[in-house]
Design an enzyme around this catalytic site. Sequence first.
Site, PDB file in Angstrom:
ATOM      1  N   SER A 212       0.412  -0.687   0.041  1.00 45.09           N
ATOM      2  CA  SER A 212       0.317  -0.122  -0.146  1.00 45.09           C
ATOM      3  C   SER A 212       1.032   1.156   0.234  1.00 45.09           C
ATOM      4  O   SER A 212       1.934   1.214   0.283  1.00 45.09           O
ATOM      5  CB  SER A 212      -0.930   0.475   1.211  1.00 45.09           C
ATOM      6  OG  SER A 212      -0.262   0.140   2.685  1.00 45.09           O
ATOM      7  N   LYS A 213       0.301   2.352   0.125  1.00 46.12           N
ATOM      8  CA  LYS A 213       0.951   3.444  -0.526  1.00 46.12           C
ATOM      9  C   LYS A 213       0.943   4.153   1.409  1.00 46.12           C
ATOM     10  O   LYS A 213       2.624   4.315   1.096  1.00 46.12           O
ATOM     11  CB  LYS A 213      -0.393   4.892  -0.655  1.00 46.12           C
ATOM     12  CG  LYS A 213       0.545   6.698   0.327  1.00 46.12           C
ATOM     13  CD  LYS A 213      -0.745   6.978  -0.387  1.00 46.12           C
ATOM     14  CE  LYS A 213      -0.574   8.610  -0.001  1.00 46.12           C
ATOM     15  NZ  LYS A 213       0.719   9.050   0.442  1.00 46.12           N
TER      16      LYS A 213
END
Length: 504
Positions: free
Chosen positions: A260-261
């Site tokens: 994920s970011k």
Amino acid sequence: MNPRVRFAPSPTGPLHIGGVRTALYNYLFAKKNNGTLLLRIEDTDQTRFVPGAEQYIIEAFQWLGITFDEGVGIGGEYGPYRQSERKALYKPYAEQLVNDGWAYYAFDTPEMLDAKRKEAESQKKTFQYDVNTRMQMCNSLTLSAEEVQERLGRGDAFVVRFKYPENTDIHVHDLIRGEVVINSGLLDDKVLYKSDGMPTYHLANIVDDHLMKITHVIRGEEWLPSAPLHVMLYKAFGWEAPQFAHLPLLLKPDGNGKLSKRDGDRLGFPVFPLQWKDPKSGDISSGYRESGYLPEAVINMLALLGWNPGNDQEIMSMETLIDCFSIDKISKSGAKFSLDKAKWFNHEYIQQKSGEELAPYMLPILEKNNVECNNSYLQNVIELVKDRLNFVNDFWDQAGYFFVAPDAYDPQAVKKRWKEGMGATLQEVMKIIESFEPFDQQKAHDAVMQYIADNELNMGQVLNSLRLAIVGAARGPELFTMINVIGVKEVRNRLDKAIKTIEG
Ligand code: GLU
């Protein structure tokens, strides 16, 4: 038949590297098979539209060297390629499905749906609009034909939902996963079209893949749950479905879950190709480009996250990747991202490039440090230090002293090397170096060594002290090579300055 594939991002923010990998595999597949790759922007969900995202996507691919044959920004005979510009064409397809009994109008208001959800919750169940519940809802299956016409006529809000047949096994043939089977009874009647005139992703995606003559749908695993609906839509329209290939997820470095970011920010690597500034919050997310990666390294690394050439070759140019690419070597299981590997690839690609090729990457770094220098000097410096660079951005750290004389000297190194009388010794050494006009690196080296031997000096101390004067620290490439590049005159200035600073 030559394959036609597409990359179909929604402009909802910066492109995640998982998306870049999807685009890359489509590109490699198209190139390998003399096919066509198109870029379609899927922007039917206006609530998720983010300004600047489309431009970002295009710029990211330009930087990475992934080119499209058709699509947004390029054109082509199946355009327009931005779904919002195709809005009008989807309605007849939604109507066709209703007329053929594959879909129905649903008039349930948000309040009605909410009530159903609450009712289900109170029985510890979750509500799903599907084959089991649709007959209890407000739709064209439960209302009379007249009432449906009346509602449509007066402009009541509606959606068109897909009507799965009862108890039917749906087979999805996936080129990576093999056959996936799911029973229609488990699936919800997805919304295909809304009364605001916009299709949802599912309808627009299938209609466009058909109209654009897409032969292979290569996309992320997160779309696998949608594949049964897509297979059914092709069936409902009576169209031949493309082949599907759902790519494995990119996983966090420790393997636990999707990358994920937030992982990038936490673990110190970018998850976006280019830096992104969120237009609303102003928050900046780092990008590979701005972090000093070379696009070739990013491509090579991503290609091997979920695919391999069938041997242990790792460094592969885009041409080699195209040559070796095949869908059957894509793995089923998720691929773990590794920062060390990313660094390693980047280091390798920096080594492959000449000073001339790397110079353009370094110019902004020099500019930031207010340094002007001629190009051939810059190239020489790059050649000398590039084996110490993992990232383009390491350049100033590793080579700043080539452009700016030090004004401090590592105290520990001074203590260890710069003994009593070193200033006088280095003056003698410097005279020897200056005696070669023009400078001759080998001869100067030999003469200094001779001087050190004749005077029974400590070689390590002398040479390292001179290095200290030039660099400010006990590091850098081979001393005489460095003197050759920096120039004898500059070395003389630095030495005088060092003696003054260290000895007073
Ligand atoms: N618009 C979808 C996305 O954002 C496309 C998925 C697909 O390739 O079908 O990823």
